[in-house]
Design an enzyme around this catalytic site. Sequence first.
Site, PDB file in Angstrom:
ATOM      1  N   LYS A 183      24.049  27.976  47.110  1.00  8.10           N
ATOM      2  CA  LYS A 183      23.065  26.979  47.532  1.00  8.10           C
ATOM      3  C   LYS A 183      22.123  26.618  46.389  1.00  8.10           C
ATOM      4  CE  LYS A 183      23.199  28.356  52.372  1.00  8.10           C
ATOM      5  NZ  LYS A 183      22.494  29.070  53.452  1.00  8.10           N
ATOM      6  N   HIS A 230      17.639  44.163  54.279  1.00  5.81           N
ATOM      7  CA  HIS A 230      18.373  44.463  55.513  1.00  5.81           C
ATOM      8  C   HIS A 230      17.372  44.882  56.571  1.00  5.81           C
ATOM      9  CE1 HIS A 230      20.766  45.598  51.975  1.00  5.81           C
ATOM     10  NE2 HIS A 230      21.756  45.015  52.610  1.00  5.81           N
TER      11      HIS A 230
END
Length: 109
Positions: free
Chosen positions: A55, A97
């Site tokens: 991206k 995470h």
Amino acid sequence: MKAGIDIIKISRMTERIALRILGEEEKRIYDSLGNPSRKREFAAGRFAAKEAFVKASGRQDIPFSAIEFLSKEDGSPDPSVTLLEIAGSAVTVSISHEKEYAIAVVILF
């Protein structure tokens, strides 16, 4: 400066996907992790980082296995030399995470 971000549900990461998207050095790290849930977490984080890199860079022509985020001594992600050559600029990455999700942000300078 350009940035990309991606998030993935860790439970979607299978070993088949992990082995397809990880580069050779990342596979060594992945294989060294004995716990299957830690392996999924690692692979999901790397997947998110690779998506974020695509991206940020706009480079959709690069296979994920060529985009490698290795580990520094402290365990934080570190772009490989090959990735820096592909990017043609400095790369900063952050992977996190939390229970069910892995998220990554990549900034190109």
